[in-house]
Design a protein around this motif. Structure first.
Motif, mmCIF file in Angstrom:
data_model
loop_
_atom_site.group_PDB
_atom_site.id
_atom_site.type_symbol
_atom_site.label_atom_id
_atom_site.label_comp_id
_atom_site.label_asym_id
_atom_site.label_seq_id
_atom_site.Cartn_x
_atom_site.Cartn_y
_atom_site.Cartn_z
ATOM 1 N N GLU A 21 0.698 -1.062 -0.023
ATOM 2 C CA GLU A 21 -0.199 -0.055 -0.103
ATOM 3 C C GLU A 21 0.661 1.206 0.089
ATOM 4 O O GLU A 21 0.318 2.206 -0.012
ATOM 5 N N ASP A 22 1.994 1.161 0.026
ATOM 6 C CA ASP A 22 2.976 2.407 0.124
ATOM 7 C C ASP A 22 3.594 2.688 -1.262
ATOM 8 O O ASP A 22 4.399 3.526 -1.239
ATOM 9 N N ARG A 45 -3.751 -1.727 -8.388
ATOM 10 C CA ARG A 45 -3.193 -0.794 -7.813
ATOM 11 C C ARG A 45 -2.205 -0.017 -8.902
ATOM 12 O O ARG A 45 -1.662 1.052 -8.703
#
Length: 80
Positions: A21-22, A45
């Motif tokens: 998620e980073d 993503r």
């Protein structure tokens, strides 16, 4: 170019990046949107950019493609 396909090793690496998620990953390619969708569309993503930037698909589980002009580009007045 038709024979150039992503390897299982590359897809495994991209899967790991997609799980983080980073990161806000992006694949920019000269290939068309159909190729990117087929091989990389599962990575929700990732921003996918096809045809050297002419088509763009933002991160999503339900991908859609927009032309560069829809993001503010002006192909008629573009200067290199």
């Amino acid at each position: 170019p038709e024979l150039a396909q992503p390897t299982e090793e590359l897809l495994a690496l991209l899967t790991e990046l997609n799980d983080r998620e980073d990161f806000a990953p992006c694949i920019i390619s000269g290939r068309d949107s159909a190729f990117l969708e087929e091989h990389f569309g599962r990575f929700d993503r990732f921003t996918l950019v096809a045809e050297h930037g002419f088509q763009i698909s933002l991160p999503s589980t339900n991908r859609t493609w927009c032309l560069w002009e829809q993001y503010g580009g002006d192909v008629r007045n573009y200067r290199d």
